[in-house]
Enzyme design. Structure first.
Site, PDB file in Angstrom:
ATOM      1  N   ARG A 153      -3.633  -1.209  -1.934  1.00  0.00           N
ATOM      2  CA  ARG A 153      -4.209  -0.661  -0.700  1.00  0.00           C
ATOM      3  C   ARG A 153      -3.135  -0.417   0.355  1.00  0.00           C
ATOM      4  O   ARG A 153      -3.441  -0.075   1.487  1.00  0.00           O
ATOM      5  CB  ARG A 153      -5.303  -1.587  -0.164  1.00  0.00           C
ATOM      6  CG  ARG A 153      -6.535  -1.635  -1.048  1.00  0.00           C
ATOM      7  CD  ARG A 153      -7.653  -2.434  -0.410  1.00  0.00           C
ATOM      8  NE  ARG A 153      -7.367  -3.869  -0.436  1.00  0.00           N
ATOM      9  CZ  ARG A 153      -8.053  -4.790   0.249  1.00  0.00           C
ATOM     10  NH1 ARG A 153      -9.072  -4.418   1.029  1.00  0.00           N
ATOM     11  NH2 ARG A 153      -7.736  -6.064   0.166  1.00  0.00           N
ATOM     12  N   PHE A 154      -1.880  -0.611  -0.017  1.00  0.00           N
ATOM     13  CA  PHE A 154      -0.711  -0.105   0.715  1.00  0.00           C
ATOM     14  C   PHE A 154      -0.598  -0.638   2.142  1.00  0.00           C
ATOM     15  O   PHE A 154      -0.185   0.080   3.050  1.00  0.00           O
ATOM     16  CB  PHE A 154      -0.717   1.433   0.702  1.00  0.00           C
ATOM     17  CG  PHE A 154      -1.129   1.978  -0.635  1.00  0.00           C
ATOM     18  CD1 PHE A 154      -0.316   1.821  -1.729  1.00  0.00           C
ATOM     19  CD2 PHE A 154      -2.358   2.589  -0.804  1.00  0.00           C
ATOM     20  CE1 PHE A 154      -0.707   2.280  -2.991  1.00  0.00           C
ATOM     21  CE2 PHE A 154      -2.758   3.045  -2.044  1.00  0.00           C
ATOM     22  CZ  PHE A 154      -1.932   2.895  -3.151  1.00  0.00           C
ATOM     23  N   CYS A 155      -0.959  -1.914   2.333  1.00  0.00           N
ATOM     24  CA  CYS A 155      -0.881  -2.547   3.658  1.00  0.00           C
ATOM     25  C   CYS A 155      -1.597  -1.714   4.717  1.00  0.00           C
ATOM     26  O   CYS A 155      -1.169  -1.645   5.872  1.00  0.00           O
ATOM     27  CB  CYS A 155       0.574  -2.787   4.060  1.00  0.00           C
ATOM     28  SG  CYS A 155       1.420  -4.015   3.049  1.00  0.00           S
ATOM     29  N   ALA A 156      -2.691  -1.072   4.299  1.00  0.00           N
ATOM     30  CA  ALA A 156      -3.527  -0.312   5.230  1.00  0.00           C
ATOM     31  C   ALA A 156      -4.981  -0.532   4.825  1.00  0.00           C
ATOM     32  O   ALA A 156      -5.743   0.405   4.607  1.00  0.00           O
ATOM     33  CB  ALA A 156      -3.167   1.168   5.196  1.00  0.00           C
ATOM     34  N   HIS A 209      -0.445  -2.238   8.398  1.00  0.00           N
ATOM     35  CA  HIS A 209      -0.610  -3.545   9.027  1.00  0.00           C
ATOM     36  C   HIS A 209       0.478  -3.845  10.057  1.00  0.00           C
ATOM     37  O   HIS A 209       0.252  -4.602  11.007  1.00  0.00           O
ATOM     38  CB  HIS A 209      -0.606  -4.647   7.964  1.00  0.00           C
ATOM     39  CG  HIS A 209      -1.776  -4.567   7.033  1.00  0.00           C
ATOM     40  ND1 HIS A 209      -1.833  -5.242   5.843  1.00  0.00           N
ATOM     41  CD2 HIS A 209      -2.936  -3.862   7.110  1.00  0.00           C
ATOM     42  CE1 HIS A 209      -2.974  -4.984   5.231  1.00  0.00           C
ATOM     43  NE2 HIS A 209      -3.657  -4.143   5.978  1.00  0.00           N
TER      44      HIS A 209
END
Length: 445
Positions: free
Chosen positions: A376-379, A141
């Site tokens: 979701r790992f900032c993706a 992000h």
């Protein structure tokens, strides 16, 4: 809940390598501040902590922590004080600027602007770009949200096809910048930066690289790869003291409005007019993070001392061991973004056929002393496209990781997938937590 009397306990199991000897307990490369840390687990025991959340934030190198201790007595005002400590603090910051530029292969005339982290660095660059920005949907992000006029290209199943899609997008109408990650923080897959730079420049665009994941593992060279901008964070590069950097060409940044309006960014101030500085000062208003900047530069110097080839070989062995171990576990699938990716960092994100990865992550920490990350790992766009589940579980290693770390994780994950947690958990807004948590709270008094 599994009966702990009949359960196979992997927390204290002894493992050996192919030659029959004990596996390494400490990395031969990088002494870290958390090396040998003992943490409590449910049931009253303690175990050596296994940190497999390095992709989120890496612990400090011991050499960095020692450097910070030496620097602290000289902490003082920068660029303005007349005393000896102020001169020393100013030298620390400016010497760090030179050191960072050299480490990343900056060209003569490139600027190094110190920021808090990669996110701030890319937000700064976003204020300076004079046109559209093309990005991939695989981005963190931090390299997706800052761009006001972004054009998102959905990555294809191969890197080769993705390069073709990017070239077609850049050819369709002009763009000022192509901004890409150096390596996915979800899959660890490394992108061909020099080839991406060629594609961008062939169509009149510049290229910026989010190197937050890549730089702590691989050397990145702006001049050699013909990159225009590079952003990265100290907290992922074994210097978690709140500093990052944006390095690259000066013209856009000198033409952009000051990122922060305040002292240090100006030549002169009148009631109705302000004369702004150029160069790094333009975007570094206020008192700088002297300690964080010194730590960042020292971390890069220490990584150089450890050796690029040695670190890459060490992590390549761990990466192969991790993926081989995960491939042996039924009901566990490693997420991939590209079918033809042959280069990847020591990161693996898995989805489970059954059960909650959040619960498994909580049990890994609470029962086995193993730190991982679920989510979701900032993706989000990338994860939602490549995964059939709502969340994944990520294990990430670094220069201080060991084969024992990998083996403990694979064994514990296999046990949890097959048998479930040994203790009861409940789900709260903060995530999964043990119903009864008998671990003592850490006190820093």
């Amino acid at each position: 809940m599994i009966d702990t009397a009949t359960r196979t306990d992997v927390r204290d199991s002894v493992r050996s390598d192919a030659a029959g000897g004990p596996l390494d307990a400490t990395s031969p490369l990088a002494p870290l501040t958390d090396a040998g840390l003992e943490v409590p687990v449910l049931g009253g025991a303690t175990v050596r902590h296994v940190n497999l959340d390095v992709a989120a934030s890496a612990p400090a190198l011991q050499a960095v922590a020692a450097h910070v201790a030496r620097v602290l007595p000289y902490y003082s005002s920068v660029h303005r004080g007349s005393g000896y400590p102020s001169q020393a603090a100013t030298a620390l910051v400016e010497d760090a600027r030179v050191s960072v530029a050299r480490h990343v292969g900056a060209r003569d005339g490139d600027v190094v602007v110190f920021t808090r982290n990669t996110t701030e660095a890319l937000n700064l660059l976003a204020t300076a770009v004079p046109g559209d920005v093309v990005v991939l949907d695989i981005e963190h992000h931090a390299n997706l949200l800052p761009w006001r006029d972004r054009r998102v290209v959905v990555a294809r199943r191969s890197i080769a096809e993705t390069l073709v899609a990017l070239e077609a997008e850049l050819a369709s109408r002009p763009a000022a910048l192509l901004s890409v990650t150096g390596a996915s923080n979800v899959t660890g897959e490394v992108l061909p930066l020099a080839e991406l730079a060629r594609v961008a420049h062939a169509h009149g665009a510049r290229i910026a690289v989010d190197a937050a994941q890549l730089l702590p593992h691989r050397r990145v060279d702006l001049a050699a790869s013909d990159l225009d901008y590079l952003a990265f964070s100290g907290h992922k590069a074994y210097a978690p003291f709140g500093a990052g950097a944006l390095i690259g060409r000066t013209d856009w940044l000198d033409a952009a409005p000051a990122f922060l309006a305040g002292g240090g960014a100006v030549e002169n101030v009148a009631i109705e007019q302000v004369e702004w500085k150029t160069g790094p000062d333009r975007h570094e208003a206020g008192t700088p993070n002297v300690v964080g900047i010194a730590a960042l530069a020292r971390a890069l110097m220490e990584l150089e001392r450890l050796g690029d080839a040695e670190r890459e070989a060490h992590e390549a062995g761990l990466t192969a061991r991790l993926h081989d171990g995960l491939a042996s576990l039924p009901g566990v699938r490693v997420i991939r973004g590209f079918d033809d990716a042959t280069d990847r960092l020591a990161i693996a994100t898995v989805e489970l056929d059954h059960g909650s990865v959040g619960l498994v992550a909580a049990a890994l920490g609470a029962e086995h002393g193993i730190s991982v990350r679920a989510g979701r790992f900032c993706a989000h766009p990338f994860f939602d496209r490549v995964s059939s589940r709502s969340n994944g579980l990520r294990a990430s290693l670094g220069a201080g990781s060991t084969t024992d770390d990998v083996d403990r994780f694979v064994a514990a994950l296999g046990q949890l997938v097959a048998e479930g947690p040994a203790f009861e958990y409940s789900r709260s807004p903060e995530g999964w937590c043990p119903v009864v948590d008998d671990r003592p709270r850490v006190s820093f008094d």
